[in-house]
Scaffold this motif. Structure first.
Motif, PDB file in Angstrom:
ATOM      1  N   ILE A 267      17.330 -59.415  21.789  1.00 10.82           N
ATOM      2  CA  ILE A 267      18.304 -60.293  22.434  1.00 10.82           C
ATOM      3  C   ILE A 267      17.661 -61.019  23.611  1.00 10.82           C
ATOM      4  O   ILE A 267      17.869 -62.223  23.817  1.00 10.82           O
ATOM      5  N   LEU A 268      16.859 -60.281  24.389  1.00 12.45           N
ATOM      6  CA  LEU A 268      16.158 -60.881  25.518  1.00 12.45           C
ATOM      7  C   LEU A 268      15.260 -62.025  25.047  1.00 12.45           C
ATOM      8  O   LEU A 268      15.257 -63.119  25.633  1.00 12.45           O
ATOM      9  N   LEU A 269      14.510 -61.800  23.972  1.00 11.80           N
ATOM     10  CA  LEU A 269      13.614 -62.841  23.466  1.00 11.80           C
ATOM     11  C   LEU A 269      14.381 -63.995  22.822  1.00 11.80           C
ATOM     12  O   LEU A 269      13.968 -65.152  22.920  1.00 11.80           O
ATOM     13  N   GLU A 270      15.485 -63.666  22.183  1.00 13.21           N
ATOM     14  CA  GLU A 270      16.284 -64.722  21.559  1.00 13.21           C
ATOM     15  C   GLU A 270      16.722 -65.752  22.601  1.00 13.21           C
ATOM     16  O   GLU A 270      16.744 -66.957  22.335  1.00 13.21           O
ATOM     17  N   HIS A 271      17.033 -65.291  23.798  1.00 14.98           N
ATOM     18  CA  HIS A 271      17.528 -66.192  24.841  1.00 14.98           C
ATOM     19  C   HIS A 271      16.416 -66.823  25.669  1.00 14.98           C
ATOM     20  O   HIS A 271      16.605 -67.925  26.206  1.00 14.98           O
ATOM     21  N   TRP A 272      15.252 -66.152  25.789  1.00 11.00           N
ATOM     22  CA  TRP A 272      14.298 -66.607  26.788  1.00 11.00           C
ATOM     23  C   TRP A 272      12.871 -66.816  26.305  1.00 11.00           C
ATOM     24  O   TRP A 272      12.065 -67.388  27.036  1.00 11.00           O
TER      25      TRP A 272
END
Length: 528
Positions: free
Chosen positions: A380-385
């Protein structure tokens, strides 16, 4: 001072993985398949003795162990005690932990599987302020089992508690004022630490066969339990060979070696690991009376493997457990358990190699994260950033490429280091951020940070709820530069509490772990 820190929240029951997440640039040693081929775990594995094996499938131990009258006689036998002690031993001839069922086996997700995010109800969320309240409540309401018989060390702990609660203020000392904001109560901490140095004696059980017992692991992400074991065993100051003088009793096993030695790959079962610990405790309780006196409340373990909470939850229910996986929803209990700092030691010969980082003015990266996609949160962190903003250096596994910044160099050059949970709430990045003087941004709902009973974490770290990942940059940009610089300075000040030294140094991580255990035991004691 109100730092307006964003509170952490709780996500209930994340799925487990069969092995601890591998942090950047680290490999996990293969399990010893030969050691795990036999599912019948016997005490001769632990003690090197010829005793009938105990089947891991049985809930009741072999009669030679469950009946202490037929087992080894305690070295401190009832005949040498007063009448009350004799009666107490008779009442506890079958310890409670032997009567409980084994923890059920758990089906783990595949190492490469990504658990789905589950919405948590509001009542499942424990904010940082709520955890602060839970801690304070435990200090006044949690009491361990009243000992079956008293001894002088109990009175020493009761006196220590009184002296700590009435500690004279030291905050007027100009030399110490800069340190005070790091602590919940600086005066109480100083007094407690002094009393620990003056008073505390620990007895280490000699029983147990290597490699599970007495063999510390000094490298990798499980190094905290190994370094603590090594340094305590070599301590002439805190260790006593006379158990009657001991305030605490240490069970010297490695949760990492327990998993390496006994876990059957792809079995999705920890029953034989739990059985091994149960056998060990039956040996201890049949040979000595000390566990029976308090129900194990004055015993402690230091355990960094993810499985430690489940492995010890029942059979060591009353022990003080120092746990890296300090998750409230996984049974972490304020007033009894303490949060163990997870440290990634790359070179055991040089544990302080590369410590430090650039000054604030030369930290040009706003936020940094790199790591494997363990657990549900990091994707989720990578999906957004990932590759979305030049100020946010958010990566998956960071490859070693000549001429490009390394993982450590990124941490040393960033203002904020993202400490995102993996399969479990804990991550060595929390300590790494402090190690490299980067302000930690902890994104791990329900994580109790290390030395929580002593340190005021909101004074030098940021807590971001998992649900606020999409707003991460705005949260960090909203922090005034003046506040950031103050927090970064405090990270440098608190760093001393997270450093391993081959020979322990005052206030270092070894002493802080021991202090957490000491402090917890002191406040369990009731004079009533």
């Amino acid at each position: 001072m109100n730092h307006n820190s964003t509170a952490a929240e709780v996500v209930g029951n994340p799925s487990l993985a069969p092995e601890k997440a591998v942090e950047p640039n680290q490999t996990v040693p293969a399990s010893d398949s030969n050691a795990t081929s036999n599912n019948n775990i016997s005490l001769d594995r632990i003690e090197g003795r010829n005793i009938a094996p105990v089947s891991v499938g049985n809930d009741i131990l072999d009669s030679s162990l469950s009946n202490t009258s037929d087992a080894l006689q305690p070295s401190d036998s009832p005949s040498s005690m007063d009448k009350d002690a004799t009666n107490a031993l008779q009442k506890t001839s079958i310890p409670e932990f032997l009567k409980t069922d084994l923890a059920p086996s758990v089906n783990y997700s595949s190492r490469n599987a990504i658990p789905k995010v589950k919405d948590s109800p509001e009542d499942a969320v424990a904010s940082l302020s709520k955890m602060n309240d839970m801690l304070l409540q435990s200090l006044t309401s949690y009491h361990s089992m009243r000992p079956w018989w008293s001894k002088g060390t109990d009175q020493e702990l009761i006196l220590a508690r009184s002296l700590i609660e009435n500690a004279p203020s030291v905050q007027n000392d100009p030399k110490l004022n800069q340190f005070a904001p790091l602590y919940r109560n600086f005066s109480m901490f100083r007094r407690s630490y002094e009393l620990m140095e003056q008073t505390l004696k620990v007895y280490i059980y000699k029983e147990g066969e290597r490699p599970i017992f007495h063999q510390p692991v000094l490298q990798g992400i499980y190094a905290s339990e190994g370094w603590f074991m090594k340094l305590l065993k070599s301590s002439k100051h805190f260790v006593t060979k006379n158990p009657k003088k001991a305030h605490l009793f240490y069970l010297p096993f490695s949760t990492r070696m327990l998993e390496e030695t006994l876990y059957v790959p792809n079995s999705h079962s920890r029953k034989n690991l739990i059985q091994c610990l149960r056998n060990y405790l039956s040996l201890i309780t049949s040979r000595y009376s000390f566990w029976n006196r308090t129900g194990g409340a004055d015993h402690f373990v230091v355990a960094c493997h993810d499985w430690a909470p489940a492995e010890t939850r029942k059979i060591m229910a009353h022990c003080i457990r120092a746990l890296c996986n300090s998750d409230i929803k996984e049974g972490f209990q304020f007033g009894k358990d303490v949060s163990l700092a997870e440290t990634y030691v790359r070179l055991p010969q040089h544990p302080l190699r590369q410590v430090g980082g650039r000054p604030p003015s030369k930290r040009k990266i706003l936020a940094f994260f790199a790591g494997n996609m363990h657990g549900y949160l990091r994707p989720i962190l990578l999906e957004h950033w990932e590759n979305k903003d030049p100020d946010m250096k958010i990566f998956g596994p960071l490859p070693k490429v000549k001429g490009q910044m390394s993982y450590i160099q990124h941490m040393q050059s960033s203002k904020y280091c993202i400490c995102a949970r993996g399969y479990e709430v804990n991550s060595p990045r929390v300590v790494e951020a402090i190690f490299y003087e980067c302000v930690p941004v902890i994104i791990s709902d329900n994580f109790v940070p290390p030395f929580f009973e002593t340190l005021k974490w909101e004074s030098f770290a940021i807590f971001v709820p998992e649900k606020d990942i999409p707003n991460l940059k705005n949260i960090l940009l909203s922090i005034p530069e003046k506040r950031y610089r103050k927090m970064q300075k405090r990270v440098k000040l608190v760093q001393q509490h997270f450093l391993w030294h081959p020979r322990p140094v005052k206030y270092d991580i070894f002493h802080m772990i021991l202090h957490s255990i000491w402090y917890t035991r002191v406040f369990q004691i009731s004079s009533k």
